[in-house]
Design an enzyme around this catalytic site. Sequence first.
Site: not given
Length: 404
Positions: A137, A166, A184, A186, A188, A268, A312
């Site tokens: 992000c 993580r 990920q 991912d 945005h 979310k 996200h």
Amino acid sequence: MNVAGAYWRGDPSNAQLQRVYGTAWPSQKELDQYLFRLEEAERRDHRKLGRELDLFHMQEEAVGSVFWHPKGWKLFRIIEDYMRRRLDAAGYQEVKGPQLLDRSLWEATGHWENFRENMFIAESRDERVLAVKPMNCPGHVLIFRNRLRSYRELPLRLAEFGSCHRNEPSGALHGIMRVRAFTQDDAHIFCTEDQVTAEAIVFCQLLLSIYRDFGFDDVAIKFADRPPLRTGSDAIWDRAENDLRDAVEAAGLAYTLNPGEGAFYGPKLEFVLRDALGRDCQCGTLQLDFNMPERLGATYVGEGWRPPYAGHAASRDPRLGGTLHRHPDRALRGKFPLWLAPVQAVVASITEEAAGYAEEVARELANVGLRGDRRSRQRKDQLQGARAQPRQGAADPGGRPARG
């Protein structure tokens, strides 16, 4: 049923206790059904199937990380290529951000205060404190902020197959479903508040379409609202929750409330896949963030300077890969649809006389885009083993019939 070790209050510094699992059922029939589900779950365990199909393994030298074998990495790349095609067609632009980012950035986003215990920290030779990114992000916000943006550019959709880390507790790790190092997929979506509903509807339709392509039609949606530990004012959270709720209702999607389980920066939607045994796996998410772009100084020119709203969006490649082994079709049990199979055909020759023809067949398969495996001088029992592999055709050019 079984036993396990557990630390008192979940703290590894405390003494380890013995945990004993047991169940009680009103009738023998219900007990038998439960035992059957346990047996089926063991047969579908993605860690077991990963070894049997030679896809991946995990070991103590890299706790929480995956050693992908050739077939497993091929499967990974097939899923990634599929996702890339779908994102490209939906108007997402692929980017790539750095792995290590300065502590000052994580302080500005709120991660240092709210997520630090889950981050891997490093120090450079010039004594700068860095963190390995646990998510993509902030990097995407910095890409947005890098130059002057106009409202005419919105919505701007950025996507990344980002490598994230993580520091998950060891007791929470579970095969490739819960790891410390993962990719990920991912994205945005930077947009105005007026565009939130339309973008959320389009993303939900895209994600549900992707899951259908993988055979998951039973997808539950949960609405996760503000957690106790969060950034931003209650007024910002009220607006974010109302906008996301309006969006999912406008999309005509049913949902249940998951109280207090939102991200620390925004509410979310959680997309939960259901497998053949009725078990749930939370996979993709859509998070609405009114906080991070403003905290990092990202703006666009509209009626003055305004921070964009960020959606996200992720479908979770690793969890999707693990969930494929628990496909809703009970007959599959780790067998992949032909388009997903890492090896779609095996060309095996038993005799030297057939070797030349076998090579020709293998080349023809490759020319038409089939993923083949060429094996020479195979014993008959090895050829039978190749035929037994899930979703894999085997051909013996030495006189035996081919099966597709």
